[in-house]
Design a protein around this motif. Structure first.
Motif, mmCIF file in Angstrom:
data_model
loop_
_atom_site.group_PDB
_atom_site.id
_atom_site.type_symbol
_atom_site.label_atom_id
_atom_site.label_comp_id
_atom_site.label_asym_id
_atom_site.label_seq_id
_atom_site.Cartn_x
_atom_site.Cartn_y
_atom_site.Cartn_z
ATOM 1 N N UNK A 85 64.001 43.705 25.224
ATOM 2 C CA UNK A 85 64.941 44.724 25.690
ATOM 3 C C UNK A 85 64.665 45.037 27.153
ATOM 4 N N UNK A 86 65.556 45.815 27.763
ATOM 5 C CA UNK A 86 65.316 46.290 29.118
ATOM 6 C C UNK A 86 64.201 47.320 29.113
ATOM 7 N N UNK A 87 63.660 47.598 30.270
ATOM 8 C CA UNK A 87 62.534 48.518 30.399
ATOM 9 C C UNK A 87 62.813 49.884 29.785
ATOM 10 N N UNK B 189 74.208 44.925 27.435
ATOM 11 C CA UNK B 189 74.115 43.551 26.964
ATOM 12 C C UNK B 189 74.858 43.498 25.635
ATOM 13 N N UNK B 190 75.985 42.824 25.630
ATOM 14 C CA UNK B 190 76.785 42.762 24.401
ATOM 15 C C UNK B 190 76.306 41.627 23.508
ATOM 16 N N UNK B 191 76.673 41.719 22.243
ATOM 17 C CA UNK B 191 76.222 40.737 21.248
ATOM 18 C C UNK B 191 76.619 39.315 21.616
ATOM 19 N N UNK B 192 77.805 39.128 22.223
ATOM 20 C CA UNK B 192 78.221 37.759 22.555
ATOM 21 C C UNK B 192 77.435 37.173 23.730
ATOM 22 N N UNK B 193 76.719 38.015 24.466
ATOM 23 C CA UNK B 193 75.870 37.513 25.553
ATOM 24 C C UNK B 193 74.521 37.017 25.040
ATOM 25 N N UNK B 194 74.157 37.423 23.811
ATOM 26 C CA UNK B 194 72.849 37.070 23.256
ATOM 27 C C UNK B 194 72.915 35.647 22.725
ATOM 28 N N UNK B 195 72.030 34.815 23.232
ATOM 29 C CA UNK B 195 71.980 33.397 22.914
ATOM 30 C C UNK B 195 70.750 33.145 22.040
ATOM 31 N N UNK B 196 70.896 32.356 21.002
ATOM 32 C CA UNK B 196 69.741 32.057 20.161
ATOM 33 C C UNK B 196 69.095 30.717 20.512
ATOM 34 N N UNK B 197 69.573 30.080 21.574
ATOM 35 C CA UNK B 197 68.955 28.842 22.053
ATOM 36 C C UNK B 197 67.789 29.147 22.994
ATOM 37 N N UNK C 81 70.599 47.545 29.029
ATOM 38 C CA UNK C 81 70.530 48.236 27.751
ATOM 39 C C UNK C 81 71.334 47.497 26.691
ATOM 40 N N UNK C 82 70.868 47.590 25.455
ATOM 41 C CA UNK C 82 71.685 47.161 24.329
ATOM 42 C C UNK C 82 72.571 48.343 23.954
#
Length: 158
Positions: free
Chosen positions: A109-111, A77-85, A8-9
């Motif tokens: 997103x998750x299911x 899922x925290x913002x710092x885990x989100x990668x834009x690569x 989840x976000x």
């Protein structure tokens, strides 16, 4: 058997918590009142209001159990885990349909959070699964019942 992790976000977590709170504090009371009123009508064996209220009660209790289980197994899922690569859960991606030229924007997103109306697709959906781990400029092919659709990844953002 281990229960499945629910990704989840922060927004998704808040929505599930709000829904659970609403079901427990509002909907339970409403349906209990409906049952009470329908019982006052007399013979419940042929009382459609009673049957309807009991069915709604069962649905609400089932949804509460489902939400509690999801929240118990949630991984945020925290913002710092989100990668834009590379595309992952929490990223927003802009893709182009290579056959028709349509450009679409989706958030992965998750299911539990998937909502096509809000352009939020599950990481387990065919398109979501094909996008995971890919980068800008990559082309993917998604197999659907009518054949295969090819997309190009134009942009990845948080």
């Amino acid at each position: 058997m281990a229960e499945k992790e629910v990704l989840l976000t922060h927004n998704g977590l808040r929505k599930l918590e709000d829904e659970l709170d609403h079901l427990k504090s509002v909907k339970r009371r409403e349906v209990a009142e409906r049952i009470k009123i329908s019982v006052s009508y007399g013979d419940i064996s042929e009382n459609s209001e009673y049957d309807d209220a009991k069915n709604e009660q069962a649905f609400i209790e089932g949804r509460i159990i489902t939400l509690e289980k999801m929240l118990r197994n949630a991984r945020i899922i925290s913002a710092h885990e989100v990668d834009t690569e590379n595309i992952g859960i929490g990223t927003t991606v802009i893709i182009k349909d290579l056959e028709f030229g349509d450009i679409m924007e989706y958030t992965i997103v998750g299911t539990a959070e998937a909502d096509p109306i809000e352009n939020k697709i599950s990481n387990e959906s065919p398109v979501g699964r094909a996008l995971l781990g890919k980068g800008i400029g990559d082309k993917i092919e998604v197999h659907v019942p009518v054949g295969a659709i090819q997309y190009e990844i134009l942009e990845i953002k948080k």
